[in-house]
Scaffold this active site. Structure first.
Site, PDB file in Angstrom:
ATOM      1  N   GLY A  37       0.826  -1.213   0.000  1.00  0.00           N
ATOM      2  CA  GLY A  37       0.000   0.000   0.000  1.00  0.00           C
ATOM      3  C   GLY A  37       0.853   1.253   0.000  1.00  0.00           C
ATOM      4  N   CYS A  40       1.801   6.447   1.787  1.00  0.00           N
ATOM      5  CA  CYS A  40       0.627   7.235   2.167  1.00  0.00           C
ATOM      6  C   CYS A  40      -0.258   6.445   3.124  1.00  0.00           C
ATOM      7  CB  CYS A  40      -0.141   7.643   0.912  1.00  0.00           C
ATOM      8  SG  CYS A  40      -1.575   8.654   1.254  1.00  0.00           S
ATOM      9  N   ARG A 266      13.017  13.896   2.285  1.00  0.00           N
ATOM     10  CA  ARG A 266      12.889  12.531   1.762  1.00  0.00           C
ATOM     11  C   ARG A 266      14.040  12.235   0.820  1.00  0.00           C
ATOM     12  NH1 ARG A 266       9.403   9.634   4.319  1.00  0.00           N
ATOM     13  NH2 ARG A 266       8.851   8.437   2.470  1.00  0.00           N
ATOM     14  N   HIS A 438     -23.508  33.179   1.620  1.00  0.00           N
ATOM     15  CA  HIS A 438     -23.239  34.164   2.662  1.00  0.00           C
ATOM     16  C   HIS A 438     -23.998  33.778   3.921  1.00  0.00           C
ATOM     17  CE1 HIS A 438     -22.352  37.980   4.540  1.00  0.00           C
ATOM     18  NE2 HIS A 438     -23.622  38.008   4.941  1.00  0.00           N
TER      19      HIS A 438
HETATM   20  C1  LIG Z   1       4.623  11.699   7.271  1.00  0.00           C
HETATM   21  C2  LIG Z   1       4.146  11.907   5.858  1.00  0.00           C
HETATM   22  C3  LIG Z   1       2.943  12.535   5.644  1.00  0.00           C
HETATM   23  C4  LIG Z   1       2.486  12.722   4.357  1.00  0.00           C
HETATM   24  N1  LIG Z   1       1.293  13.359   4.179  1.00  0.00           N
HETATM   25  C5  LIG Z   1       0.826  13.559   2.933  1.00  0.00           C
HETATM   26  C6  LIG Z   1      -0.437  14.174   2.728  1.00  0.00           C
HETATM   27  O1  LIG Z   1      -1.146  14.539   3.682  1.00  0.00           O
HETATM   28  N2  LIG Z   1      -0.887  14.320   1.467  1.00  0.00           N
HETATM   29  C7  LIG Z   1      -0.138  13.914   0.376  1.00  0.00           C
HETATM   30  O2  LIG Z   1      -0.575  14.074  -0.753  1.00  0.00           O
HETATM   31  N3  LIG Z   1       1.066  13.341   0.552  1.00  0.00           N
HETATM   32  C8  LIG Z   1       1.561  13.141   1.791  1.00  0.00           C
HETATM   33  N4  LIG Z   1       2.766  12.516   1.963  1.00  0.00           N
HETATM   34  C9  LIG Z   1       3.531  12.107   0.768  1.00  0.00           C
HETATM   35  C10 LIG Z   1       2.976  10.809   0.207  1.00  0.00           C
HETATM   36  O3  LIG Z   1       2.947   9.845   1.213  1.00  0.00           O
HETATM   37  C11 LIG Z   1       3.829  10.340  -0.970  1.00  0.00           C
HETATM   38  O4  LIG Z   1       3.949  11.378  -1.903  1.00  0.00           O
HETATM   39  C12 LIG Z   1       3.218   9.139  -1.657  1.00  0.00           C
HETATM   40  O5  LIG Z   1       2.995   8.101  -0.747  1.00  0.00           O
HETATM   41  C13 LIG Z   1       4.139   8.655  -2.786  1.00  0.00           C
HETATM   42  O6  LIG Z   1       3.562   7.528  -3.379  1.00  0.00           O
HETATM   43  P1  LIG Z   1       4.444   6.572  -4.289  1.00  0.00           P
HETATM   44  O7  LIG Z   1       3.479   5.619  -4.882  1.00  0.00           O
HETATM   45  O8  LIG Z   1       5.316   7.358  -5.160  1.00  0.00           O
HETATM   46  O9  LIG Z   1       5.432   5.815  -3.297  1.00  0.00           O
HETATM   47  P2  LIG Z   1       5.075   4.876  -2.040  1.00  0.00           P
HETATM   48  O10 LIG Z   1       3.678   5.016  -1.603  1.00  0.00           O
HETATM   49  O11 LIG Z   1       6.148   5.126  -1.048  1.00  0.00           O
HETATM   50  O12 LIG Z   1       5.239   3.418  -2.652  1.00  0.00           O
HETATM   51  C14 LIG Z   1       6.482   2.887  -2.958  1.00  0.00           C
HETATM   52  C15 LIG Z   1       6.479   1.408  -2.598  1.00  0.00           C
HETATM   53  O13 LIG Z   1       7.618   0.801  -3.216  1.00  0.00           O
HETATM   54  C16 LIG Z   1       8.228  -0.081  -2.305  1.00  0.00           C
HETATM   55  N5  LIG Z   1       9.631  -0.224  -2.690  1.00  0.00           N
HETATM   56  C17 LIG Z   1      10.606   0.697  -2.651  1.00  0.00           C
HETATM   57  N6  LIG Z   1      11.751   0.192  -3.155  1.00  0.00           N
HETATM   58  C18 LIG Z   1      11.487  -1.089  -3.494  1.00  0.00           C
HETATM   59  C19 LIG Z   1      12.258  -2.122  -4.057  1.00  0.00           C
HETATM   60  N7  LIG Z   1      13.531  -1.941  -4.391  1.00  0.00           N
HETATM   61  N8  LIG Z   1      11.654  -3.306  -4.269  1.00  0.00           N
HETATM   62  C20 LIG Z   1      10.361  -3.517  -3.962  1.00  0.00           C
HETATM   63  N9  LIG Z   1       9.572  -2.547  -3.427  1.00  0.00           N
HETATM   64  C21 LIG Z   1      10.136  -1.347  -3.212  1.00  0.00           C
HETATM   65  C22 LIG Z   1       8.031   0.608  -0.958  1.00  0.00           C
HETATM   66  O14 LIG Z   1       8.161  -0.286   0.105  1.00  0.00           O
HETATM   67  C23 LIG Z   1       6.620   1.161  -1.105  1.00  0.00           C
HETATM   68  O15 LIG Z   1       5.658   0.215  -0.693  1.00  0.00           O
HETATM   69  C24 LIG Z   1       3.246  12.270   3.238  1.00  0.00           C
HETATM   70  C25 LIG Z   1       4.459  11.626   3.448  1.00  0.00           C
HETATM   71  C26 LIG Z   1       4.917  11.438   4.741  1.00  0.00           C
HETATM   72  C27 LIG Z   1       6.222  10.718   4.951  1.00  0.00           C
END
Ligand SMILES: Cc1cc2nc3c(=O)[nH]c(=O)nc-3n(C[C@H](O)[C@H](O)[C@H](O)COP(=O)(O)OP(=O)(O)OC[C@H]3O[C@@H](n4cnc5c(N)ncnc54)[C@H](O)[C@@H]3O)c2cc1C
Length: 457
Positions: A37, A40, A266, A438
């Site tokens: 998941g 996020c 990050r 309003h």
């Molecule tokens: C504390 C915090 C609060 C946040 N709050 C918000 C918010 O309120 N609103 C908002 O829009 N954004 C928020 N964000 C940012 C948001 O969480 C990220 O922008 C978003 O989750 C990115 O999604 P993604 O799919 O790119 O990566 P991710 O959701 O991180 O998914 C990447 C996945 O790839 C996996 N992975 C990584 N490397 C490998 C590998 N080599 N092999 C196999 N699997 C791997 C990871 O384990 C992970 O499950 C927040 C972030 C943090 C840390």
């Protein structure tokens, strides 16, 4: 070696790509090291906002004094607040795992993957090949090279979710959105919070006057130090000492607390993936380079979400996933458009912003700037909201909004009208001629636009 039409690495926004690929009846491999998941759902937006929702209620109860309501909070059950979040995150993750396991034509590889060679990913000692590969492997906390940090038990946005006891006091290193959101959470719960930020203001991505209001408001409930660089950390049985130098006077100061949270930004997960083995290039910060179609330097490999380091928010990652799908599977040439990208900061007060800051806009456009305080609209006055305001940055020639910034109650909700207007590519006339209820805080948006002027704000 197993061969797939599509390999998706990362189950955050990557799940959107999995769903689309399955809908096209393609064979799909999903690779994720967990938690399933992504950030996020497990470690970011969702758990943090569940915690902050409780903090907001506490802050509101305390602020009701100004309305003549004297309320007393008898008890704050830290474990209840944390467990509610942990239970919900756990249940959602299990639900998702079950969904993945039951999905036909989807093979899930649970483990850390890396590129072995061209279009080949190795995971759990097995090699798989994909015709099209989507890198959606996200980012992780950046741990700064502070002397002694590795010898203390510091917290990150990941480990903080496992706390079983409310810290008496906490030092937060960093002043970005994660730092101020957790600062608000802990301060509301009664933890003594100290924020140490090395830049000259908090939330650098925001308008300076928004950062100033935020600093003033947070400083009523915690100690905020800007221009302070943490240089050394020491731990003993009583807690943690952070030694930091004040950039203004060069004086070294010591800060003590039971716990320390590192929230300085990050870093890319591309290193784990050894993207160089398939010829995918990264930028200076280690994020995967993409063009406007979200293609990497290697044909048929796309990179979406945090891994490309563009705008690291979930809603951006999800839109990028659909743009990449369009280009990879529908034969389109759709460009990713970031011009109306919004974000929110769930501190107290809340912040929401979309598009350019005034400073950025002035570099390339002739602009008009308009501001309105919450107290200028009837509902804001009723709420006794004294510090919140909205700021509009509008292109002078076209009347199109280039950027919009709000600090105050419900900012992330209020800004949606502006996001819609910007996305539709229409001018402020649309907002000014629409009826606004309003009294409602939404009146803040048209009022800020009637105050437009061409002088520097
Ligand atoms: C504390 C915090 C609060 C946040 N709050 C918000 C918010 O309120 N609103 C908002 O829009 N954004 C928020 N964000 C940012 C948001 O969480 C990220 O922008 C978003 O989750 C990115 O999604 P993604 O799919 O790119 O990566 P991710 O959701 O991180 O998914 C990447 C996945 O790839 C996996 N992975 C990584 N490397 C490998 C590998 N080599 N092999 C196999 N699997 C791997 C990871 O384990 C992970 O499950 C927040 C972030 C943090 C840390």
């Amino acid at each position: 070696m197993k061969q797939y039409d599509v390999i998706v690495i990362g189950s955050g926004c990557g799940m959107n790509i999995v769903e689309e690929a399955l809908a096209h009846e393609l064979s799909v491999a999903l690779v994720d090291k967990g938690p399933v998941g992504g950030t996020c759902a497990n470690l970011g937006c969702i758990p943090s906002k569940m915690l902050i929702f409780a903090a907001d209620r506490i802050a509101e109860i305390l602020e009701a004094r100004k309305l003549g309501i004297e309320a007393e909070i008898k008890n704050i059950d830290f474990n209840f607040i944390m467990e509610r979040m942990r239970k919900s995150v756990h249940e959602n993750r299990e639900h998702m795992k079950q969904g993945i396991a039951e999905t036909k034509n989807l093979v899930f590889y649970e483990g850390e993957g890396h590129f072995f060679d061209d279009y080949t990913v190795e995971v759990n000692a097995e090699k798989i090949k994909g015709d099209k590969i989507f890198i959606a492997s996200g980012s992780r906390p950046l741990i700064p090279p502070i002397k002694g940090l590795d010898s203390v038990d510091f917290l990150t946005n990941e480990t903080i979710l496992q706390l079983k006891e409310k810290p008496e006091n906490i030092i937060i290193i960093g002043g970005g959105y994660i730092a101020v959101e957790y600062g608000h959470f802990f301060a509301a719960l009664g933890t003594k919070v100290t924020i140490l930020e090395m830049a000259d203001r908090l939330v650098l991505a925001e308008e300076p006057e928004i950062a100033e209001v935020l600093n003033n408001e947070l400083s009523r409930r915690m100690d905020v130090y800007t221009d302070v660089r943490a240089e050394e950390v020491k731990g003993n049985e009583l807690g943690i000492i952070v030694m930091a130098t004040d950039a203004k006077d060069g004086v070294r100061k010591e800060f003590k607390a039971r716990r320390i949270l590192i929230a300085v930004g990050r870093r890319s997960n591309a290193d784990l993936l050894r993207v160089e083995n398939t010829g995918v290039e990264v930028d200076k910060r280690g994020f995967v380079k993409v063009n406007e179609y979200l293609e990497t330097s290697k044909e048929n490999i796309f990179a979406v979400g945090d891994i490309n380091g563009q705008q690291m928010f979930t809603h951006v990652a999800n839109v990028e996933a659909s743009v990449a799908v369009d280009n990879a599977m529908h034969g389109s040439k759709t460009k990713m458009d970031y011009s109306a990208t919004p974000h929110a900061v769930y501190s107290h007060p809340q912040i929401a912003s979309v598009g350019m800051t005034e400073e950025t806009a002035r570099k390339t456009h002739k602009v008009l700037v308009g501001k309105a305080k919450y107290s200028e609209v009837a509902k804001g006055e009723a709420m006794m909201e004294e510090t919140g305001f909205a700021k509009a940055v509008v292109e002078a020639d076209t009347g199109k909004i280039l950027g919009f910034h709000i600090i105050g109650p419900y900012a992330p909700i209020l800004i949606q009208e502006v996001i819609d207007t910007m996305t539709a590519g229409i001018s402020i006339d649309h907002i000014q001629t629409s009826m606004h209820i309003h009294p409602a805080l939404t009146e803040l948006i048209p009022v800020s636009l009637t105050n437009l002027s061409d002088t520097d704000s």
